[in-house]
Design an enzyme around this catalytic site. Structure first.
Site, PDB file in Angstrom:
ATOM      1  N   GLY A  13       0.649  -1.371  -0.088  1.00 44.62           N
ATOM      2  CA  GLY A  13       0.011   0.036   0.001  1.00 44.62           C
ATOM      3  C   GLY A  13       0.925   1.100   0.094  1.00 44.62           C
ATOM      4  O   GLY A  13       1.751   1.253   0.729  1.00 44.62           O
ATOM      5  N   ALA A  17       0.364   6.264   4.954  1.00 45.55           N
ATOM      6  CA  ALA A  17       0.690   5.420   5.780  1.00 45.55           C
ATOM      7  C   ALA A  17       2.179   4.457   5.303  1.00 45.55           C
ATOM      8  O   ALA A  17       2.933   4.545   5.713  1.00 45.55           O
ATOM      9  CB  ALA A  17       0.079   4.539   6.372  1.00 45.55           C
ATOM     10  N   ARG A 311     -18.395  13.985  13.285  1.00 46.40           N
ATOM     11  CA  ARG A 311     -19.320  13.271  12.122  1.00 46.40           C
ATOM     12  C   ARG A 311     -20.535  12.510  12.505  1.00 46.40           C
ATOM     13  O   ARG A 311     -21.656  12.500  11.674  1.00 46.40           O
ATOM     14  CB  ARG A 311     -18.251  12.646  11.280  1.00 46.40           C
ATOM     15  CG  ARG A 311     -17.545  13.594  10.606  1.00 46.40           C
ATOM     16  CD  ARG A 311     -16.214  12.701   9.767  1.00 46.40           C
ATOM     17  NE  ARG A 311     -15.175  14.239   9.258  1.00 46.40           N
ATOM     18  CZ  ARG A 311     -14.124  14.011   8.593  1.00 46.40           C
ATOM     19  NH1 ARG A 311     -13.885  12.511   8.461  1.00 46.40           N
ATOM     20  NH2 ARG A 311     -13.465  14.749   7.994  1.00 46.40           N
ATOM     21  N   ARG A 426     -14.048   8.728  14.189  1.00 44.60           N
ATOM     22  CA  ARG A 426     -12.799   9.370  13.932  1.00 44.60           C
ATOM     23  C   ARG A 426     -13.030  10.955  13.797  1.00 44.60           C
ATOM     24  O   ARG A 426     -13.947  11.084  13.052  1.00 44.60           O
ATOM     25  CB  ARG A 426     -12.043   8.893  12.660  1.00 44.60           C
ATOM     26  CG  ARG A 426     -10.855   9.646  12.399  1.00 44.60           C
ATOM     27  CD  ARG A 426     -10.076   9.078  10.919  1.00 44.60           C
ATOM     28  NE  ARG A 426     -10.873   9.427   9.608  1.00 44.60           N
ATOM     29  CZ  ARG A 426     -10.952  10.375   9.184  1.00 44.60           C
ATOM     30  NH1 ARG A 426     -10.636  11.604   9.407  1.00 44.60           N
ATOM     31  NH2 ARG A 426     -11.579  10.553   7.935  1.00 44.60           N
TER      32      ARG A 426
END
Lengths: 637, 276
Positions: A13, A17, A311, A426
């Site tokens: 990936g 990150a 959120r 989050r």
């Protein structure tokens, strides 16, 4: 054993990150093999818009601090996150901003040339750094450039358009490589490594349409899970309050629109009793709606935070307003209004999203309020990982080899695929932070794991690699030759529709049970799929069909976790258990793949809450507990 | 107050054709011949080229009723920030995600033709290999040479006007529209020829971006040597197609002019033995 010449690390990936880890590890002198389905510069991190949080001098002089950032993140996540890692991340945040600044990220500037700041959800202080409204794109470009620099030095080898298929685990239970497939030649190959970092992002595509990129199937994490890695908090999926629906995906309209002063409202009329109700004419042009007929429901219900409530709360409020029939044009939409902010201001601060809205909706948010609705956005859950807390719990031990290591030693999970940091919800602009933090802070742990290893991947028997290659080649062959009547694209779409209806904003036991039955049907049909493309060259049809199988396994984790968690917390809201239940469920949900039943076994384990004691999470709502009990019931199909 | 009518978001099925015809230039792989196939695709509200390709992937049947393989294409974010889904739509290079069917119809189009980008080797169908482009970013040293990732404090302060200039240059998503439209940029199937051929506007603009950064400027002499070499900035024929097709409206011709000047100064300084 000191790091030997042929030791290597694999990073799967190439988003924020993965690239942060790559740069950190290459810099330490260990070569990195970097795998990505897409050229890393095109990873999903480019979609992040609003910014990245960190305590800064201006906020500090107003009473803000790293500890406050930590506390906001824990409170925002409804206390489900382990506290030492979040503490460390918040305290690291300022130096991450400084590093990105040194890399040349064009952060917006004040007139004196300092980094500009904006307000973001869940905070009363300006602590979000940003580059227009394409912050994720700018951050990943900076890391992509640094990665290219290490590539030019021969320390990074890129395998782009390669798909991770399975981890290779030695007889001592330690991960020492992967098997991957070149999506052009379709070659399946094993790669040795002394550590493997999964940095493969979230699983938005399990829900069909989401704000995620087309590669965010979660298949890589699902494969690690099916290979024996534990998966945590799968049921926690963030539904972003403000997205614009499209035929192919939902497009995010950043929280920064509200952070910069955007207001959410619906046209309505206020009765004599002070309650808002429907206006007789649902088709009015928003610009003709007088001020006293605009129901700014977030501002009215949350006077302290207003439009920048977290959120999960904004999403439920918007969802409920629409279920009450107060949505724009009577449908599933509310206004996100920026028209009062002025064109120059909007183009300077929010150009990226303004352009997306112009291009995809054909209207100018500087003239007309945007019409938005919630959309699946972020995977709080992910591969289960561990860490070493400091003795006083204030942070993590730097360089500890188990920093964000999965339940399979030698396998790590960084970024969105890691379940840490965000708990049950989050906060906006914490994702970019957690991705880069994982790569930099925990990357050091990986280096130490490699340097301290008693066995080297280079010395492992070839047979363990060949075995996994055979397993994956057999899977490819089975799919390529499948001639059943079921269409994998239709199964994927039906899965997305069912998951969105049953397991997003509002859930209930019976509705989740119904979704489990639908999932069983889809899995049964999946066994009878047909793949149209027999080609052995760049076969996307086959890769898609394979990912659908993994998404079905992931859906099972999400639904079972949701069923077992008989409470409401953060993004997980159950109409049949509307309250948070700390006594029973202030715990991490752990899913383990059971090969016999081909489904998840769910258990719960304690969360480290030693720094901040859980408290009621109201964000100053004025209607008491009413907001916790929406009138709406889950959507049935 | 005069206001334009707001688009009613409700589907307007009555006004919209039921299907739209796609003609797609297909190719099974390198060295294989190109061929055309046509598909009739139902038009959903909000449909774009991507949603139509997704429909074709699930229903790969041509207008002749022949079952074929699903069309292969590249895509990512579907928001025009990743650059992956670049192709030629009705002959014009662009991102296919922002190619809304409704807008194409409004422009008088009755069919949609899709072709792969013309300057990169076709991998399969609409999917091309843009590796050369990324390779050229490496040759350009398109990065800021920082001392490392350990904490050394903040970067340099910057005037808002300078940030604004760098920001727009930094929105380049390596999509390759500017290269596809450039008459000087040649398709090179053979990687050995890559460094003999014009690098194109995007890479030149990246050289400008990193030369403008105070720390990035440390590599300015090397970048300008690259720009002064074969395939460098002097190969630009000034057709100015690049700037017309750039989806991010990057001032590519300004970048080319700025780097052209910088190369001239660099050469004069080199001639007199003065450091940049």
């Amino acid at each position: 054993m000191a790091a030997s010449k042929n030791q290597r690390v694999i990073v799967v990936g190439g988003g924020l990150a993965g690239l942060a880890a790559t740069v950190r590890i290459a810099e330490s002198g260990i070569p990195v093999d970097l795998f990505s389905i897409v050229p890393v510069k095109r990873s999903h991190s480019v979609c992040a818009q609003g910014g990245i949080n960190a305590c800064n001098e201006v906020a500090r002089q107003q009473g803000y601090s790293e500890h406050e950032h930590f506390d906001e993140s824990i409170y925002g996540g409804d206390f489900l996150a382990h506290q030492p890692p979040v503490y460390e991340m918040a305290h690291w945040a300022p130096q991450i901003i400084d590093l990105l600044d040194r890399m040349g990220v064009p952060f917006n500037r004040t007139q004196e040339g300092y980094r500009d700041l904006r307000l973001f959800g869940g905070s009363l202080y300006k602590r979000t750094h940003f580059a227009g409204a394409t912050t994720g794109q700018q951050l990943i470009y900076a890391l992509d450039e640094q990665t290219r620099r290490w590539e030019a030095e021969g320390m990074v080898a890129k395998y782009e358009h390669w798909e991770f298929l399975w981890p290779v685990v030695s007889d001592d239970g330690v991960c020492r490589g992967i098997v991957a497939q070149d999506l052009r030649t379709m070659q399946v190959r094993a790669f040795r490594a002394d550590a493997v970092i999964m940095a493969t992002g979230g699983n938005g595509l399990v829900f069909g349409k989401s704000t995620n990129s087309v590669v965010c199937t979660g298949a890589a994490a699902a494969r690690c899970y099916q290979a024996g890695a534990r998966y945590a908090n799968g049921e926690f999926i963030q539904v972003h309050p403000t997205a614009i629906p499209g035929a192919d995906k939902l497009r995010l309209m950043s929280e920064s629109a509200r952070g910069e002063g955007g207001r959410v409202w619906v046209p309505a009329v206020k009765g004599a009793d002070g309650k808002w109700g429907k206006h007789p004419d649902p088709s009015r042009d928003p610009r003709q709606v007088p001020e006293n007929e605009r129901y700014y429901f977030l501002e009215e219900r949350y006077p302290k935070y207003g439009n920048i409530v977290p959120r999960d709360i904004a999403t439920r409020e918007i969802f409920n307003i629409c279920m009450e029939g107060l949505g724009v044009f009577g449908g599933n939409m509310v206004y996100l209004d920026l028209t009062h902010l002025g064109r120059e201001y909007l183009e300077r601060k929010l150009l990226g999203i303004i352009e997306i809205y112009r291009k995809f909706v054909g209207e100018d948010p500087a003239d007309v309020p945007m019409r938005i609705f919630p959309g699946v956005h972020y995977t709080m859950g992910g591969l289960w990982t561990t860490y070493t807390p400091k003795p006083d719990l204030k942070g993590m031990v730097p360089g500890a080899p188990n920093s964000m290591m999965c339940s399979i030693p030698g396998l790590y999970a960084f970024g969105e695929v890691n379940y840490q940091y965000h708990g049950a919800n989050r906060l906006g602009a914490n994702a970019l932070l957690s991705c880069i933090f994982d790569g930099l802070f925990c990357g050091r742990g990986v280096v130490n794991h490699v340097k301290n290893a008693s066995r080297a991947a280079a010395d492992e028997p070839q047979s363990i690699y060949d075995g996994v290659v055979k397993q994956e080649e057999a899977r490819v062959k089975r799919l390529a030759e499948s001639k059943g009547a079921e269409n994998p694209y239709h199964i994927g779409r039906e899965l997305g529709e069912e998951m969105t209806a049953a397991s997003t904003v509002v859930k209930s036991g019976p509705r989740l049970e119904q979704a489990m039955s639908k999932l069983a049907e889809l899995r049964e049909r999946y066994a009878r799929i047909g793949v149209d493309d027999p080609s052995g060259w760049t076969n996307q049809n086959l890769a898609h069909a394979r990912a659908v199988g993994d998404m079905l396994a992931m859906a099972d984790v999400i639904l079972r976790g949701g069923l077992e968690r008989r409470e409401s917390r953060g993004s997980h809201y159950r109409t049949d258990f509307p309250e948070r239940d700390d006594a029973r469920f202030l715990k991490t949900t752990v899913a383990e793949w059971d090969g016999a039943s081909k489904s998840a076994k769910i258990s719960f384990e304690p969360v480290e809450t030693g720094l901040v004691q859980p408290r009621a999470r109201t964000y100053g709502k004025v209607e008491g507990e009413a907001g916790k009990k929406p009138a709406a019931q889950p959507v049935s199909v | 107050m005069t206001t334009a009518p707001v688009t009613n978001p409700q589907p307007r099925g009555a006004q919209r054709p039921r299907t739209i015809r796609f003609r797609i230039e297909r190719c099974d792989g390198p060295g294989k011949p190109a061929r055309w196939e046509a598909f009739d695709v139902p038009v959903e509200p909000g449909a774009n080229v991507i949603s139509c390709l997704q429909w074709i992937a699930a229903n790969p049947v041509t207008i002749e009723g022949k079952r074929t393989t699903p069309v292969v294409w590249d895509s990512g974010c579907l928001e025009e920030v990743c650059g992956a889904c670049t192709m030629r739509v009705n002959g014009r290079v662009r991102q296919s995600c922002t190619a809304l069917i409704e807008n194409l119809l409004a422009a008088g189009v009755t069919e949609v033709t899709l072709q792969p980008m013309s300057k990169f080797p076709v991998v399969r169908d609409l999917f091309v290999d843009r590796q050369r482009f990324f390779n050229d970013l490496k040759r350009a040293k398109a990065w800021v040479p920082i001392d490392g990732t350990y904490n050394l404090g903040a970067g340099p302060r910057e005037k808002p006007a300078d940030q604004a200039e760098r920001y727009v240059l930094s929105t380049c998503m390596t999509c390759g529209c500017c290269l596809d439209a450039c008459p000087q940029y040649k398709k090179e199937e053979d990687a050995k020829e890559w460094d003999q051929s014009f690098v194109g506007a995007a890479v030149i603009s990246q050289v400008r971006l990193f030369n403008e950064h105070p720390t990035g400027a440390a590599l300015k002499p090397e970048r300008l040597d690259f720009m002064a070499s074969i395939g460098g900035v002097s190969d630009c024929g000034n057709a100015q197609n690049c700037v017309k097709v750039c989806p991010k409206e990057i001032p590519l011709t300004e970048s080319i002019a700025a780097i052209g000047r910088a190369v001239s100064i660099h050469r004069i300084k080199q001639f007199f033995g003065v450091r940049d």
